[in-house]
Design an enzyme around this catalytic site. Structure first.
Site, PDB file in Angstrom:
ATOM      1  N   ASP A   1      -7.832   5.996  -4.922  1.00 56.86           N
ATOM      2  CA  ASP A   1      -6.900   7.104  -5.196  1.00 56.86           C
ATOM      3  C   ASP A   1      -7.610   8.419  -4.893  1.00 56.86           C
ATOM      4  OD1 ASP A   1      -7.616   6.522  -8.654  1.00 56.86           O
ATOM      5  OD2 ASP A   1      -8.221   8.311  -7.548  1.00 56.86           O
TER       6      ASP A   1
ATOM      7  N   TYR B   1       0.832  -1.216   0.000  1.00 58.11           N
ATOM      8  CA  TYR B   1       0.000   0.000   0.000  1.00 58.11           C
ATOM      9  C   TYR B   1       0.862   1.259   0.000  1.00 58.11           C
ATOM     10  CZ  TYR B   1      -4.438  -2.381   0.136  1.00 58.11           C
ATOM     11  OH  TYR B   1      -5.528  -3.129  -0.234  1.00 58.11           O
TER      12      TYR B   1
ATOM     13  N   HIS C   1     -14.967   2.348  -1.326  1.00 59.15           N
ATOM     14  CA  HIS C   1     -13.931   1.385  -0.931  1.00 59.15           C
ATOM     15  C   HIS C   1     -12.826   2.029  -0.101  1.00 59.15           C
ATOM     16  CE1 HIS C   1     -15.279  -1.289  -4.519  1.00 59.15           C
ATOM     17  NE2 HIS C   1     -16.106  -1.344  -3.489  1.00 59.15           N
TER      18      HIS C   1
ATOM     19  N   ARG D   1       1.761   1.714  -3.532  1.00 62.55           N
ATOM     20  CA  ARG D   1       0.626   2.257  -4.302  1.00 62.55           C
ATOM     21  C   ARG D   1       0.415   3.727  -3.978  1.00 62.55           C
ATOM     22  NH1 ARG D   1      -4.673  -1.144  -3.690  1.00 62.55           N
ATOM     23  NH2 ARG D   1      -5.422   0.396  -5.158  1.00 62.55           N
TER      24      ARG D   1
ATOM     25  N   ASN E   1     -12.823   3.965  -6.365  1.00 60.91           N
ATOM     26  CA  ASN E   1     -11.382   4.166  -6.357  1.00 60.91           C
ATOM     27  C   ASN E   1     -10.884   4.663  -5.010  1.00 60.91           C
ATOM     28  OD1 ASN E   1     -11.593   3.454  -9.011  1.00 60.91           O
ATOM     29  ND2 ASN E   1     -11.462   5.550  -9.791  1.00 60.91           N
TER      30      ASN E   1
HETATM   31  N1  APR Z   1     -11.204   4.869 -19.759  1.00 65.02           N
HETATM   32  C1  APR Z   1     -12.315   4.233 -19.297  1.00 65.02           C
HETATM   33  N2  APR Z   1     -12.317   2.953 -18.851  1.00 65.02           N
HETATM   34  C2  APR Z   1     -11.137   2.290 -18.892  1.00 65.02           C
HETATM   35  C3  APR Z   1      -9.935   2.872 -19.367  1.00 65.02           C
HETATM   36  C4  APR Z   1     -10.006   4.222 -19.811  1.00 65.02           C
HETATM   37  N3  APR Z   1      -8.921   4.852 -20.285  1.00 65.02           N
HETATM   38  N4  APR Z   1      -8.939   1.932 -19.277  1.00 65.02           N
HETATM   39  C5  APR Z   1      -9.504   0.809 -18.753  1.00 65.02           C
HETATM   40  N5  APR Z   1     -10.818   1.008 -18.550  1.00 65.02           N
HETATM   41  C6  APR Z   1     -11.817   0.093 -17.998  1.00 65.02           C
HETATM   42  C7  APR Z   1     -11.562  -1.371 -18.254  1.00 65.02           C
HETATM   43  O1  APR Z   1     -12.035  -1.730 -19.552  1.00 65.02           O
HETATM   44  C8  APR Z   1     -12.407  -2.003 -17.142  1.00 65.02           C
HETATM   45  O2  APR Z   1     -13.760  -2.154 -17.549  1.00 65.02           O
HETATM   46  O3  APR Z   1     -11.797   0.221 -16.593  1.00 65.02           O
HETATM   47  C9  APR Z   1     -12.343  -0.969 -16.022  1.00 65.02           C
HETATM   48  C10 APR Z   1     -11.469  -1.389 -14.875  1.00 65.02           C
HETATM   49  O4  APR Z   1     -12.079  -2.491 -14.271  1.00 65.02           O
HETATM   50  P1  APR Z   1     -11.406  -3.151 -12.969  1.00 65.02           P
HETATM   51  O5  APR Z   1      -9.935  -3.270 -13.168  1.00 65.02           O
HETATM   52  O6  APR Z   1     -12.220  -4.362 -12.637  1.00 65.02           O
HETATM   53  O7  APR Z   1     -11.608  -2.048 -11.842  1.00 65.02           O
HETATM   54  P2  APR Z   1     -12.932  -1.740 -11.046  1.00 65.02           P
HETATM   55  O8  APR Z   1     -14.148  -2.061 -11.852  1.00 65.02           O
HETATM   56  O9  APR Z   1     -12.784  -0.347 -10.533  1.00 65.02           O
HETATM   57  O10 APR Z   1     -12.826  -2.764  -9.814  1.00 65.02           O
HETATM   58  C11 APR Z   1     -13.819  -2.646  -8.800  1.00 65.02           C
HETATM   59  O11 APR Z   1     -12.634  -4.285  -7.484  1.00 65.02           O
HETATM   60  O12 APR Z   1     -10.528  -5.038  -6.904  1.00 65.02           O
HETATM   61  C12 APR Z   1     -11.640  -4.349  -6.447  1.00 65.02           C
HETATM   62  O13 APR Z   1     -11.706  -2.698  -4.784  1.00 65.02           O
HETATM   63  C13 APR Z   1     -11.270  -2.949  -6.086  1.00 65.02           C
HETATM   64  O14 APR Z   1     -12.500  -0.899  -6.444  1.00 65.02           O
HETATM   65  C14 APR Z   1     -12.041  -2.087  -7.078  1.00 65.02           C
HETATM   66  C15 APR Z   1     -13.197  -2.986  -7.479  1.00 65.02           C
END
Ligand code: APR
Length: 259
Positions: free
Chosen positions: A108, A71, A134, A74, A106
């Site tokens: 961040d 962390y 989160h 990160r 997020n």
């Molecule tokens: N613009 C928009 N979307 C994007 C971009 C971009 N430039 N680049 C990637 N993506 C999309 C991907 O296609 C995907 O659908 O962002 C999404 C990221 O998905 P995840 O990696 O699953 O992240 P997230 O949905 O935020 O995860 C939810 O899971 O691991 C836990 O706590 C963590 O908050 C997180 C939660």
């Protein structure tokens, strides 16, 4: 998938502009263009590290030093990044009109930094702040008494040098929600209350794979909201989209949210 047409961008813009109340749900994708890795995408964090080793209460109990090392790394990575055009467009839009609730998965602080940069004033910026489902990478919480502090520098050399609670001396932990943990109740309540009243829901950069967060979009849909999804790849929420734009948030949010 093809980039959205002018008509599709106009459909998204119109759906959001005419809605008195809008709920926005963002995920890691909104920060991707700032250089922060997503979780499940190609270069995603869960491809490089095992979530069960780093983002669970058991992992922290087993090896708090390793978890803090990750962390702290990160936290430093995010500090090096800057809000991108998507964060700025969203902050500008939220500060330019009433009735928008931002819900973010997020940890961040790029939505917050964008709001402060756009508003230039902490009080005004507060209208652009997200409900953080989160938690936050930049807050620490005592694993024993729940006392919270702003996260500072972390020395993960040994358990003894890890952050300890100024109140009870217990070990501090990152103030983020780990797998298997409950989300902050007030944040969830506020997010779903906004979804229940929304006439439009903008979903940006999330696979929609994690609940209850992804349920915010379903709740808005169930309340009759028009759902606009911005993501370059398929998501698990696509089936409820009224307008589905394939593309990067940094490219699409500015025209969709233009005044
Ligand atoms: N613009 C928009 N979307 C994007 C971009 C971009 N430039 N680049 C990637 N993506 C999309 C991907 O296609 C995907 O659908 O962002 C999404 C990221 O998905 P995840 O990696 O699953 O992240 P997230 O949905 O935020 O995860 C939810 O899971 O691991 C836990 O706590 C963590 O908050 C997180 C939660």
């Amino acid at each position: 998938m093809n980039a959205p047409s002018a008509a599709e961008i106009e459909a998204a813009r119109a759906a959001l502009a005419k809605a008195l109340r809008v709920v926005v749900l963002t995920g890691a994708g909104v920060s991707a263009e700032s250089g922060i890795p997503t979780f499940r995408g190609a270069g995603g964090l869960w491809k490089q590290f095992r979530a069960e080793d780093l983002a669970t209460p058991i992992a922290f109990g087993r090896d708090p030093r390793l978890v803090w090392e990750w962390y702290a790394w990160r936290r430093e990575e995010v500090r090096k990044c800057r809000p991108n055009a998507a964060h700025v467009a969203l902050a500008r839009w939220m500060l330019s009109r009433p009735g928008v609730t931002l819900v973010s998965q997020n940890v961040d602080d790029l939505h917050e930094r964008a709001a402060r940069e756009v508003a230039g004033d902490a009080d005004v910026a507060s209208r652009g702040l997200p409900i953080k489902l989160h938690g936050s990478l930049f807050h620490d919480r005592c694993a024993r008494c729940n006392h919270r502090v702003e996260g500072g520098p972390v020395n993960a050399a040994s358990v003894e040098t890890l952050p300890h609670c100024p109140e009870c001396g217990g070990l501090m932990r990152p103030d983020v929600v780990w797998f298997g943990e409950m989300l902050p109740a007030r944040a969830v309540e506020a997010a779903f209350a906004a979804a229940a009243e929304a006439e439009a829901c903008l979903v940006v950069g999330t696979t929609g794979a994690v609940y209850p967060a992804a349920g915010v979009a379903h709740a808005a849909k169930g309340a009759g909201a028009s759902v606009v999804i911005v993501d370059p790849a398929a998501t698990e929420l696509d089936a409820i989209a009224d307008v589905r734009l394939h593309g990067a948030a940094g490219e699409l949010l500015p025209p969709i949210l233009a005044g």
